[in-house]
Motif scaffolding. Structure first.
Motif, PDB file in Angstrom:
ATOM      1  N   GLN A  22       0.821  -1.205   0.000  1.00  0.00           N
ATOM      2  CA  GLN A  22       0.000   0.000   0.000  1.00  0.00           C
ATOM      3  C   GLN A  22       0.860   1.262   0.000  1.00  0.00           C
ATOM      4  O   GLN A  22       0.523   2.256  -0.664  1.00  0.00           O
ATOM      5  N   ILE A  23       1.954   1.240   0.715  1.00  0.00           N
ATOM      6  CA  ILE A  23       2.860   2.393   0.728  1.00  0.00           C
ATOM      7  C   ILE A  23       3.448   2.598  -0.664  1.00  0.00           C
ATOM      8  O   ILE A  23       3.557   3.729  -1.161  1.00  0.00           O
ATOM      9  N   GLU A  24       3.855   1.502  -1.319  1.00  0.00           N
ATOM     10  CA  GLU A  24       4.416   1.610  -2.666  1.00  0.00           C
ATOM     11  C   GLU A  24       3.383   2.146  -3.654  1.00  0.00           C
ATOM     12  O   GLU A  24       3.714   2.890  -4.575  1.00  0.00           O
ATOM     13  N   ALA A  25       2.124   1.768  -3.459  1.00  0.00           N
ATOM     14  CA  ALA A  25       1.076   2.189  -4.381  1.00  0.00           C
ATOM     15  C   ALA A  25       0.592   3.609  -4.112  1.00  0.00           C
ATOM     16  O   ALA A  25       0.294   4.363  -5.045  1.00  0.00           O
ATOM     17  N   ARG A  26       0.511   3.988  -2.829  1.00  0.00           N
ATOM     18  CA  ARG A  26      -0.121   5.260  -2.468  1.00  0.00           C
ATOM     19  C   ARG A  26       0.836   6.311  -1.909  1.00  0.00           C
ATOM     20  O   ARG A  26       0.514   7.496  -1.903  1.00  0.00           O
ATOM     21  N   GLY A  27       1.994   5.869  -1.413  1.00  0.00           N
ATOM     22  CA  GLY A  27       2.895   6.781  -0.729  1.00  0.00           C
ATOM     23  C   GLY A  27       2.606   6.817   0.754  1.00  0.00           C
ATOM     24  O   GLY A  27       1.500   6.522   1.205  1.00  0.00           O
ATOM     25  N   VAL A  28       3.610   7.191   1.541  1.00  0.00           N
ATOM     26  CA  VAL A  28       3.487   7.203   2.997  1.00  0.00           C
ATOM     27  C   VAL A  28       2.392   8.155   3.462  1.00  0.00           C
ATOM     28  O   VAL A  28       1.585   7.833   4.341  1.00  0.00           O
ATOM     29  N   ALA A  29       2.347   9.346   2.891  1.00  0.00           N
ATOM     30  CA  ALA A  29       1.405  10.359   3.367  1.00  0.00           C
ATOM     31  C   ALA A  29      -0.038   9.952   3.131  1.00  0.00           C
ATOM     32  O   ALA A  29      -0.918  10.215   3.958  1.00  0.00           O
ATOM     33  N   ALA A  30      -0.309   9.282   2.009  1.00  0.00           N
ATOM     34  CA  ALA A  30      -1.692   8.984   1.645  1.00  0.00           C
ATOM     35  C   ALA A  30      -2.218   7.671   2.211  1.00  0.00           C
ATOM     36  O   ALA A  30      -3.424   7.492   2.350  1.00  0.00           O
ATOM     37  N   VAL A  31      -1.338   6.744   2.524  1.00  0.00           N
ATOM     38  CA  VAL A  31      -1.802   5.429   2.965  1.00  0.00           C
ATOM     39  C   VAL A  31      -2.522   5.529   4.308  1.00  0.00           C
ATOM     40  O   VAL A  31      -2.159   6.331   5.164  1.00  0.00           O
TER      41      VAL A  31
END
Length: 207
Positions: A22-31
């Motif tokens: 999920q971090i790879e797909a959305r980024g740290v800020a958005a997950v």
């Protein structure tokens, strides 16, 4: 079909794998916690039971992903061959054209670390382990007379800083440089840091 009941360690690893994706797909800020829970078909409460906050989940996921690359680095550096050969193999694998899978995650982690103390602590500790692993083998090679490097720790710092910078460029601007150029630059940086003779302007090794 009913879900297989997992023990605590297995459940935690499942959550960490999902968090990394999920971090790879959305980024740290958005997950969000909900994204991880939804990906596995579990409740938000289950995720929070294991990690209590999003910040702790992200830090743990980052460590989980980075440790697999660290384990591979240590395996390369632990081979029964010369220090120079081990270092060359490690640098080629570590470089942004190599097979290390964690560059996007590392870059996300570096950015988020500016605002999240828990992640900053984890990322900093892991970064020190990368440098220490390289410095140990550089020191071993220098002691064996393979190369004249005077300060293995400083050499490891400069080498990883160079490769990290290349990784940011290559990850952010894919295709900006060829694989051949990246490997050539990585090899040249290693040669320079170890104090080995480098190529002269005509492409020959200097004596």
């Amino acid at each position: 079909m009913a879900r297989v009941r997992l023990n605590v360690a297995e459940r935690r690893e499942e959550l960490l794998r999902a968090a990394v994706a999920q971090i790879e797909a959305r980024g740290v800020a958005a997950v969000r916690i909900a994204d991880v829970a939804s990906a596995l078909g579990v409740s938000n409460a289950l995720v929070l039971y294991h990690f209590s906050t999003k910040e702790k989940l992200v830090a743990a996921a980052f460590a989980y992903a980075a440790e697999s690359d660290l384990a591979h680095l240590r395996a390369l550096l632990g081979r029964r061959t010369t220090a120079l050969r081990r270092l060359r193999s490690a640098v080629r694998w570590y470089a942004p054209t190599g097979q290390a899978k964690g560059w996007r995650l590392w870059i996300e982690g570096w950015s988020a670390s500016l605002r999240e103390p828990a992640l900053r602590e984890v990322a900093g500790a892991l970064d020190q382990q990368w440098k220490a692993a390289l410095a140990d083998v550089i020191a071993e090679g220098a002691a064996a007379g393979e190369f004249p490097c005077q300060d293995p720790a400083a050499a490891a710092w400069r080498l990883t800083a160079f490769l990290d910078g290349l990784a940011v460029q290559m990850t952010s601007y894919a295709g900006s440089l060829s694989r051949a150029s990246m490997l050539e630059w990585a090899d040249a940086a290693l040669v320079r840091e170890l104090g080995l003779p480098g190529p002269d302007p005509d492409g020959q090794r200097s004596s």
